[in-house]
Design an enzyme around this catalytic site. Structure first.
Site, mmCIF file in Angstrom:
data_model
loop_
_atom_site.group_PDB
_atom_site.id
_atom_site.type_symbol
_atom_site.label_atom_id
_atom_site.label_comp_id
_atom_site.label_asym_id
_atom_site.label_seq_id
_atom_site.Cartn_x
_atom_site.Cartn_y
_atom_site.Cartn_z
ATOM 1 N N ASP A 160 -22.008 7.886 10.812
ATOM 2 C CA ASP A 160 -20.831 8.177 10.010
ATOM 3 C C ASP A 160 -19.704 8.467 11.007
ATOM 4 O O ASP A 160 -19.943 8.774 12.173
ATOM 5 C CB ASP A 160 -21.066 9.350 9.046
HETATM 6 C C1 BGC Z 1 -17.345 8.961 5.253
HETATM 7 C C2 BGC Z 1 -18.014 7.609 5.157
HETATM 8 C C3 BGC Z 1 -17.010 6.521 5.439
HETATM 9 C C4 BGC Z 1 -16.432 6.763 6.804
HETATM 10 C C5 BGC Z 1 -15.411 5.726 7.212
HETATM 11 C C6 BGC Z 1 -16.582 9.142 6.548
HETATM 12 O O1 BGC Z 1 -15.800 10.286 6.486
HETATM 13 O O2 BGC Z 1 -18.300 9.981 5.127
HETATM 14 O O3 BGC Z 1 -18.601 7.436 3.886
HETATM 15 O O4 BGC Z 1 -17.622 5.260 5.323
HETATM 16 O O5 BGC Z 1 -15.778 8.026 6.822
HETATM 17 O O6 BGC Z 1 -14.236 5.889 6.495
#
Ligand code: BGC
Length: 769
Positions: A246
């Site tokens: 993530d």
């Molecule tokens: C989120 C993800 C997301 C990623 C990219 C993170 O803060 O938890 O679900 O895909 O950011 O934007």
């Protein structure tokens, strides 16, 4: 971060992963393991030639959020227009795998049109608490419905030649402290509740990527969790794709590479690449681990290139109108009719006289159709229910906002004036449709909700309107369960459209008017009170830890175990027609790990309009070595039926559907005995139930000195011996009850049951032999 850097040109040379890997230096391989910027993988270029092209990944999950200029993962910057399909909360409530596949195909097409290789979704985290601020991005409190629907979505997206990212792996069930908290959860609970949705999608649909969670699981960051990322995901489930972090989840990159985290996102500015190289040079990290991760990045690039290089007509555009129509169909399918009681002899829905309706509530004009954060899409267009109701009625229906929303038009009038206007508008109308729901600030990625209630001004409005005109239909908007306690008795009809995407407004009007017969069902319980919810007291944890104290009793499993009343149970949802269930039968074949059960039921549409029923199959195992939930969803099917039509639906359950994760043996076991198979229209509207006998596996636990007398008595070999020893002695039943939990070593030392240390040793040897 600037995204305007052009994507490095790709050559048309076939991309041979092993050849390229063999050509790369250690530093080049390490560079592949982190991002170029916010959304791109790193290219490798040498002497003007691109050895490895860069590819773009972007959010997700219910629409494309491709940022052009400024990038962030919180949905703050703008993005290209894309269809905002209903959020997972709404899509899930359709229980319609075919629909999700079609939505997936459309998402895949948009992803491809914009030259994006991977759409970052779906999210299959379990709704452990209705308070989780990000529940709108997740499907259910139950892993079977979450897993089956997410697999269909993944199949659809990937059928267009682009990838998905199944997230957030694992035990990411809250936003509070999400980047640090340790989810402290026992293995059985992980295996039975928090992992199976991931497992279903991985084993059925092989998503191109899996995204690790921010949080720790039992003290170890998910981004460096060897057991999760390698033992379970790859070795047990056979995951063939790439694991991506993530955004910002990496704490120790070297440990992550060793554990199986292939790609860190976003860019670390080269910092962690250098750490990886240094660790290999220092002998602290096996270069084979770097190769394995680099190979997976190269494989991702290789499978992305055909779509990125293709220039066919379908790759340059998508049909905005067709996708909007599909979003509308999905929004209607995900709408759940919770209540529709007769007033003056007939239910209020479908609206009998669409032109004689008063519309109340700012949300009718200013829809809440998606959630805040990384999933926020810039929609191609936006339907609101007020306009859709007026269009359907062919007249300018009266409207009063009744309350204000921060995201709605400015209105300085005091609350009592707004309510008085709404009451005057509602009075005398044939039917009043009141739009209520959670304001945007109530739920979002990044933080959790504080309570389950509607804003007080909305409840006050409803109370006043219902007193003026009892013919009230309430339409709720929100990403997860909203408490209906205190006001639902005042309204005869109630439905929830969740956050229904850009066509949510028109989709819900299709249901109100009866153009679409509602067929959605709850994928999460609507509890009576926050205090009733399973994780209450253990959510969101404290001092960096959240204890999953409710164990496997999540969602309906909890309310059923405690025989608790709920507002609306898991699986509930009404229709404009009725369905009969007959001829339920269950037949067992095989035994133990090969056991299977075929369940059949005849479903008939007994009403006057066409509709679709979600037939649900639950299994219970009343007697086992561990406490099992009273019943668990194991299969479901959405069955469309014309009025009077009838269909036999069959479900094949396998051994896994009967088994539990044995905490001592650390494997799935089918414990023999009676199983109860129930078929119904909700978890609390079971129409028929049959018992079947299943020959189980041997789940005898090894005997040891610390096994108890009770355990020895249950043991097939030791039991008769110990019983014989006891029979010879006159033992007071109270004494025996007290001795049941005594370790055998103590029994032997006391000289009870004819045992001494020597005899005990022989008994243990014979029992385990
Ligand atoms: C989120 C993800 C997301 C990623 C990219 C993170 O803060 O938890 O679900 O895909 O950011 O934007």
């Amino acid at each position: 971060m600037d995204q305007s850097a052009p994507r490095p040109a790709t050559t048309d040379r076939p991309f041979d992963v092993e050849r390229v890997l063999a050509e790369l230096t250690l530093a080049e391989k390490a560079s592949l393991l982190s991002g170029l910027d916010f959304w791109h993988t790193q290219p490798v270029e040498r002497d003007g030639e691109t050895l490895v092209p860069s590819v773009m990944v972007t959010d997700g999950p219910h629409g494309l959020r491709k940022q052009d200029e400024s990038a962030d993962h919180l949905g703050l910057g703008g993005s290209v227009p894309a269809t905002c399909f209903p959020t997972a909360a709404a899509l899930g409530s359709s229980w319609d795998a075919d629909l999700l596949r079609r939505v997936g195909e459309a998402l895949g097409r948009e992803t491809r049109t914009h030259d994006v290789a991977v759409l970052l979704g779906p999210g299959v985290n379990i709704k452990r608490s209705p308070l989780c601020g990000r529940n709108f991005e997740y499907f259910s409190e139950d892993p079977v419905v979450a897993g089956d629907l997410a697999a269909a979505l993944v199949d659809g997206i990937q059928s267009r030649g682009v990838g998905t990212s199944l997230k957030h792996f694992a035990a990411n069930n809250q936003e509070a402290d999400r980047m640090r908290v340790s989810a402290d959860v026992d293995e059985r609970t992980l295996r039975e509740i928090y992992l199976p949705a991931f497992e279903r999608v991985v084993t059925r649909s092989q998503p191109w990527t899996v995204m690790c969670a921010y949080n720790k699981v039992n003290g170890v960051y998910a981004s460096q969790h060897d057991w999760l990322l390698t033992t379970v995901l790859r070795d047990e489930w056979g995951f063939e794709g790439l694991v991506v972090s993530d955004w910002g989840a990496v704490r120790d990159r070297v440990a992550g590479v060793a554990a199986g985290l292939d790609l860190e996102m976003p860019s670390s500015g080269g910092r962690t690449d250098a750490q990886v190289v240094a660790a290999v040079r220092a002998g602290e990290l096996d270069e084979a681990a770097v190769d394995a991760a680099a190979r997976r990045v190269l494989q991702l690039v290789a499978r992305s290139l055909p779509a990125l290089r293709s220039t066919g007509a379908e790759d340059d555009s998508f049909d905005i109108d067709a996708h909007h129509t599909l979003a509308r169909e999905a929004a209607a399918a995900g709408t759940v009719l919770l209540k529709n009681e007769p007033v003056d002899g007939a239910p209020l829905l479908p609206l009998a006289a669409p032109a004689d309706v008063a519309v109340i509530g700012e949300l009718a004009r200013t829809p809440r159709y998606q959630g805040a954060g990384s999933s926020q899409v810039n929609p191609t267009r936006l339907d609101d229910a007020l306009t859709a109701l007026r269009e359907a009625a062919g007249t300018d229906l009266p409207f009063a906002p009744g309350y204000t929303l921060a995201e709605g038009p400015a209105d300085d009038r005091p609350a009592d004036e707004l309510v008085a206007e709404a009451v005057a508008t509602a009075r005398g109308a044939g039917t009043v449709v009141v739009f209520l729901g959670l304001p945007a600030a109530y739920e979002s990625e990044g933080y959790d909700r504080e309570h389950l209630d509607l804003p007080a001004d909305q409840v006050a409005l409803l109370t006043a309107v219902a007193a003026a005109n009892p013919r009230v239909v309430v339409v709720l908007a929100g990403g997860s369960a909203i408490s209906v306690s205190g006001w639902r008795d005042a309204v005869p009809a109630l439905l929830v459209g969740w956050l229904g995407g850009q066509a949510g407004g028109s989709g819900i009007v299709d249901v109100l008017n009866g153009a679409v017969t509602p067929s959605g069902k709850l994928t999460e319980t609507i509890p009576l009170r926050l205090e009733d919810t399973p994780s209450y007291g253990n959510f969101p944890g404290e001092l960096g830890h959240v204890r999953y104290g409710e164990g496997v009793l999540v969602g309906y499993r909890w309310y059923d175990a405690r025989r608790m009343e709920v507002a609306y149970p898991f699986g509930h949802g009404l229709s404009y027609t009725t369905f009969a269930y007959d001829d339920v039968a269950a037949q067992v074949t095989g035994s133990g790990a090969d056991a299977a059960v075929r369940v059949q039921v005849r479903v008939t549409n007994t009403g006057a309009v066409a509709g679709a029923e979600v037939v649900q199959v639950y299994v219970g195992d009343p007697v086992a070595q561990v406490q099992r939930p009273e019943r668990e969803l194991k299969a479901f099917a959405k069955v469309p039926l014309a009025p009077g039509a009838s269909r036999v639906v069959a479900f094949d359950l396998d051994a896994r559907d009967l088994s539990y994760w044995h905490p001592v043996l650390r494997r799935w076991v089918v414990e023999g005995g009676e199983f109860v198979v129930a078929v119904g229209a909700s978890s609390r509207d079971l129409r028929a139930q049959v018992s079947v006998d299943v020959d189980g596996e041997d789940v005898t636990l090894p005997l040891g000195e610390l096994s108890t007398l009770g355990e020895a008595l249950q043991h097939p070999v030791a039991g008769p011996v110990v019983r014989a020893g006891l029979d010879g002695a006159t033992i007071d039943p109270v004494m025996l009850a007290m001795a049941t939990d005594m370790p055998l070593a103590v029994i032997a030392d006391f000289g009870l049951a004819g045992l001494d240390r020597g005899a005990l040793g022989q008994l243990i040897e014979a029992a385990n032999g």
